[in-house]
Design a protein around this motif. Sequence first.
Motif, PDB file in Angstrom:
ATOM      1  N   ALA A  34       0.832  -1.207   0.000  1.00 52.65           N
ATOM      2  CA  ALA A  34       0.000   0.000   0.000  1.00 52.65           C
ATOM      3  C   ALA A  34       0.866   1.257   0.000  1.00 52.65           C
ATOM      4  O   ALA A  34       0.577   2.222  -0.722  1.00 52.65           O
ATOM      5  CB  ALA A  34      -0.913  -0.017   1.217  1.00 52.65           C
ATOM      6  N   LEU A  35       1.910   1.258   0.785  1.00 55.20           N
ATOM      7  CA  LEU A  35       2.822   2.404   0.852  1.00 55.20           C
ATOM      8  C   LEU A  35       3.478   2.669  -0.492  1.00 55.20           C
ATOM      9  O   LEU A  35       3.472   3.810  -0.983  1.00 55.20           O
ATOM     10  CB  LEU A  35       3.887   2.145   1.919  1.00 55.20           C
ATOM     11  CG  LEU A  35       5.109   3.068   1.941  1.00 55.20           C
ATOM     12  CD1 LEU A  35       4.702   4.516   2.179  1.00 55.20           C
ATOM     13  CD2 LEU A  35       6.113   2.596   2.990  1.00 55.20           C
ATOM     14  N   PHE A  36       4.035   1.655  -1.095  1.00 56.29           N
ATOM     15  CA  PHE A  36       4.765   1.838  -2.349  1.00 56.29           C
ATOM     16  C   PHE A  36       3.821   2.185  -3.497  1.00 56.29           C
ATOM     17  O   PHE A  36       4.226   2.835  -4.462  1.00 56.29           O
ATOM     18  CB  PHE A  36       5.597   0.592  -2.679  1.00 56.29           C
ATOM     19  CG  PHE A  36       6.925   0.536  -1.979  1.00 56.29           C
ATOM     20  CD1 PHE A  36       8.108   0.575  -2.686  1.00 56.29           C
ATOM     21  CD2 PHE A  36       6.992   0.446  -0.593  1.00 56.29           C
ATOM     22  CE1 PHE A  36       9.331   0.517  -2.048  1.00 56.29           C
ATOM     23  CE2 PHE A  36       8.211   0.387   0.068  1.00 56.29           C
ATOM     24  CZ  PHE A  36       9.386   0.430  -0.661  1.00 56.29           C
ATOM     25  N   ALA A  37       2.555   1.756  -3.402  1.00 51.85           N
ATOM     26  CA  ALA A  37       1.577   2.124  -4.418  1.00 51.85           C
ATOM     27  C   ALA A  37       1.160   3.585  -4.278  1.00 51.85           C
ATOM     28  O   ALA A  37       0.861   4.255  -5.276  1.00 51.85           O
ATOM     29  CB  ALA A  37       0.352   1.219  -4.321  1.00 51.85           C
ATOM     30  N   GLU A  38       1.156   4.086  -3.065  1.00 45.08           N
ATOM     31  CA  GLU A  38       0.692   5.444  -2.788  1.00 45.08           C
ATOM     32  C   GLU A  38       1.799   6.487  -2.926  1.00 45.08           C
ATOM     33  O   GLU A  38       1.549   7.613  -3.368  1.00 45.08           O
ATOM     34  CB  GLU A  38       0.111   5.504  -1.373  1.00 45.08           C
ATOM     35  CG  GLU A  38      -0.411   6.869  -0.948  1.00 45.08           C
ATOM     36  CD  GLU A  38      -1.672   7.279  -1.693  1.00 45.08           C
ATOM     37  OE1 GLU A  38      -1.957   8.493  -1.752  1.00 45.08           O
ATOM     38  OE2 GLU A  38      -2.379   6.378  -2.222  1.00 45.08           O
ATOM     39  N   VAL A  39       3.017   6.134  -2.545  1.00 42.11           N
ATOM     40  CA  VAL A  39       4.117   7.097  -2.469  1.00 42.11           C
ATOM     41  C   VAL A  39       5.279   6.601  -3.330  1.00 42.11           C
ATOM     42  O   VAL A  39       5.679   5.439  -3.228  1.00 42.11           O
ATOM     43  CB  VAL A  39       4.596   7.282  -1.013  1.00 42.11           C
ATOM     44  CG1 VAL A  39       5.674   8.370  -0.939  1.00 42.11           C
ATOM     45  CG2 VAL A  39       3.423   7.618  -0.095  1.00 42.11           C
ATOM     46  N   ASP A  40       5.815   7.480  -4.151  1.00 38.50           N
ATOM     47  CA  ASP A  40       6.931   7.112  -5.031  1.00 38.50           C
ATOM     48  C   ASP A  40       8.235   7.197  -4.241  1.00 38.50           C
ATOM     49  O   ASP A  40       9.002   8.159  -4.362  1.00 38.50           O
ATOM     50  CB  ASP A  40       6.967   8.039  -6.248  1.00 38.50           C
ATOM     51  CG  ASP A  40       8.058   7.654  -7.238  1.00 38.50           C
ATOM     52  OD1 ASP A  40       8.658   6.566  -7.081  1.00 38.50           O
ATOM     53  OD2 ASP A  40       8.315   8.454  -8.163  1.00 38.50           O
ATOM     54  N   LEU A  41       8.485   6.173  -3.454  1.00 34.76           N
ATOM     55  CA  LEU A  41       9.680   6.180  -2.620  1.00 34.76           C
ATOM     56  C   LEU A  41      10.957   6.051  -3.448  1.00 34.76           C
ATOM     57  O   LEU A  41      11.984   6.628  -3.095  1.00 34.76           O
ATOM     58  CB  LEU A  41       9.605   5.057  -1.588  1.00 34.76           C
ATOM     59  CG  LEU A  41       8.509   5.201  -0.534  1.00 34.76           C
ATOM     60  CD1 LEU A  41       8.536   4.030   0.422  1.00 34.76           C
ATOM     61  CD2 LEU A  41       8.650   6.514   0.233  1.00 34.76           C
ATOM     62  N   HIS A  42      10.890   5.329  -4.536  1.00 37.29           N
ATOM     63  CA  HIS A  42      12.090   5.220  -5.375  1.00 37.29           C
ATOM     64  C   HIS A  42      12.387   6.562  -6.052  1.00 37.29           C
ATOM     65  O   HIS A  42      13.554   6.952  -6.199  1.00 37.29           O
ATOM     66  CB  HIS A  42      11.929   4.097  -6.395  1.00 37.29           C
ATOM     67  CG  HIS A  42      12.027   2.731  -5.782  1.00 37.29           C
ATOM     68  ND1 HIS A  42      13.214   2.212  -5.316  1.00 37.29           N
ATOM     69  CD2 HIS A  42      11.068   1.785  -5.542  1.00 37.29           C
ATOM     70  CE1 HIS A  42      12.999   0.988  -4.828  1.00 37.29           C
ATOM     71  NE2 HIS A  42      11.700   0.714  -4.954  1.00 37.29           N
ATOM     72  N   ALA A  62       7.629  12.367   4.086  1.00 40.99           N
ATOM     73  CA  ALA A  62       6.812  11.813   5.170  1.00 40.99           C
ATOM     74  C   ALA A  62       5.725  12.791   5.606  1.00 40.99           C
ATOM     75  O   ALA A  62       4.557  12.409   5.799  1.00 40.99           O
ATOM     76  CB  ALA A  62       7.708  11.440   6.354  1.00 40.99           C
ATOM     77  N   GLU A  63       6.080  14.070   5.732  1.00 46.03           N
ATOM     78  CA  GLU A  63       5.105  15.068   6.161  1.00 46.03           C
ATOM     79  C   GLU A  63       4.028  15.274   5.108  1.00 46.03           C
ATOM     80  O   GLU A  63       2.882  15.605   5.437  1.00 46.03           O
ATOM     81  CB  GLU A  63       5.809  16.388   6.469  1.00 46.03           C
ATOM     82  CG  GLU A  63       6.720  16.336   7.690  1.00 46.03           C
ATOM     83  CD  GLU A  63       6.006  15.863   8.940  1.00 46.03           C
ATOM     84  OE1 GLU A  63       4.877  16.331   9.203  1.00 46.03           O
ATOM     85  OE2 GLU A  63       6.565  15.008   9.662  1.00 46.03           O
ATOM     86  N   ALA A  64       4.390  15.084   3.840  1.00 46.09           N
ATOM     87  CA  ALA A  64       3.412  15.246   2.758  1.00 46.09           C
ATOM     88  C   ALA A  64       2.470  14.049   2.637  1.00 46.09           C
ATOM     89  O   ALA A  64       1.467  14.129   1.918  1.00 46.09           O
ATOM     90  CB  ALA A  64       4.153  15.456   1.430  1.00 46.09           C
ATOM     91  N   ASN A  65       2.783  12.976   3.342  1.00 40.88           N
ATOM     92  CA  ASN A  65       1.968  11.759   3.285  1.00 40.88           C
ATOM     93  C   ASN A  65       1.717  11.267   4.714  1.00 40.88           C
ATOM     94  O   ASN A  65       2.273  10.248   5.144  1.00 40.88           O
ATOM     95  CB  ASN A  65       2.682  10.682   2.461  1.00 40.88           C
ATOM     96  CG  ASN A  65       2.874  11.082   1.012  1.00 40.88           C
ATOM     97  OD1 ASN A  65       1.996  10.875   0.183  1.00 40.88           O
ATOM     98  ND2 ASN A  65       4.029  11.650   0.704  1.00 40.88           N
ATOM     99  N   PRO A  66       0.883  11.983   5.467  1.00 44.20           N
ATOM    100  CA  PRO A  66       0.748  11.701   6.902  1.00 44.20           C
ATOM    101  C   PRO A  66       0.238  10.302   7.219  1.00 44.20           C
ATOM    102  O   PRO A  66       0.541   9.774   8.286  1.00 44.20           O
ATOM    103  CB  PRO A  66      -0.220  12.786   7.389  1.00 44.20           C
ATOM    104  CG  PRO A  66      -0.904  13.301   6.158  1.00 44.20           C
ATOM    105  CD  PRO A  66       0.099  13.167   5.056  1.00 44.20           C
ATOM    106  N   ALA A  67      -0.504   9.692   6.312  1.00 45.28           N
ATOM    107  CA  ALA A  67      -1.000   8.339   6.580  1.00 45.28           C
ATOM    108  C   ALA A  67       0.141   7.333   6.678  1.00 45.28           C
ATOM    109  O   ALA A  67      -0.012   6.274   7.304  1.00 45.28           O
ATOM    110  CB  ALA A  67      -1.976   7.915   5.494  1.00 45.28           C
ATOM    111  N   PHE A  68       1.276   7.673   6.064  1.00 50.69           N
ATOM    112  CA  PHE A  68       2.437   6.773   6.078  1.00 50.69           C
ATOM    113  C   PHE A  68       3.669   7.465   6.667  1.00 50.69           C
ATOM    114  O   PHE A  68       4.799   7.035   6.419  1.00 50.69           O
ATOM    115  CB  PHE A  68       2.762   6.308   4.648  1.00 50.69           C
ATOM    116  CG  PHE A  68       1.723   5.429   4.031  1.00 50.69           C
ATOM    117  CD1 PHE A  68       1.600   4.093   4.395  1.00 50.69           C
ATOM    118  CD2 PHE A  68       0.848   5.930   3.076  1.00 50.69           C
ATOM    119  CE1 PHE A  68       0.648   3.279   3.815  1.00 50.69           C
ATOM    120  CE2 PHE A  68      -0.116   5.123   2.489  1.00 50.69           C
ATOM    121  CZ  PHE A  68      -0.218   3.793   2.861  1.00 50.69           C
TER     122      PHE A  68
END
Length: 206
Positions: A34-42, A62-68
């Motif tokens: 779910a995290l990697f689908a929601e946030v482009d960590l790479h 992290a601050e821009a995506n408070p759920a994660f």
Amino acid sequence: MTIKAVIFDIGNVLLEWNPERFYDGAIGEARRKALFAEVDLHGMNESVDRGQDFRQTIYDTAEANPAFRDDIRLWHDRWIEMASPAIQPSVRALRALRENGVPVFALSNFGKGSFDFACTQYDFLSEFDRPYISGRMGVTKPDPQIYHMVEEDCGLPPETLLFVDDRADNIAVAAARGWQTHLFDGPAGWIDRLVAEELLRQDQAA
């Protein structure tokens, strides 16, 4: 053409690099997906590799995506667990090359801060004759500019450079510039190549 320097990628050549594996262990596979689908960590990490601040880039994401938020911060706070373990046969090959008088360079997509930290954990990262680190250079592989910068700095003809990397796109650009290349798919094949090029002795390959 005689090889005058060997150039190592770091991630998945000298150090295992598998963020997904780390996150599966840290937060569970379902939440990791779910995290990697929601946030482009790479993509976030690529910004660090291009020279953005290691901690700030990750914490801002992290601050821009408070759920994660807490999960994303792990990319900084437990980063060394992602960049591990060392691939010991490759490390031994690096050191044997230097013992044989072969110049050994690094060419790696790596952040400034994360590389400096990694050097405190892995002593072999401080043993390169020339470390070419993307975060310091402001450009990442496979942009041809980074290969040009290496050539300009080391002063060696492209055909005298032997470059090992685990990504085919990075290898392709180097080969197009005339570098000798090896696509890394495990240390055994890489060490065999070094022996075949007479850069390592057979007894050093054990």
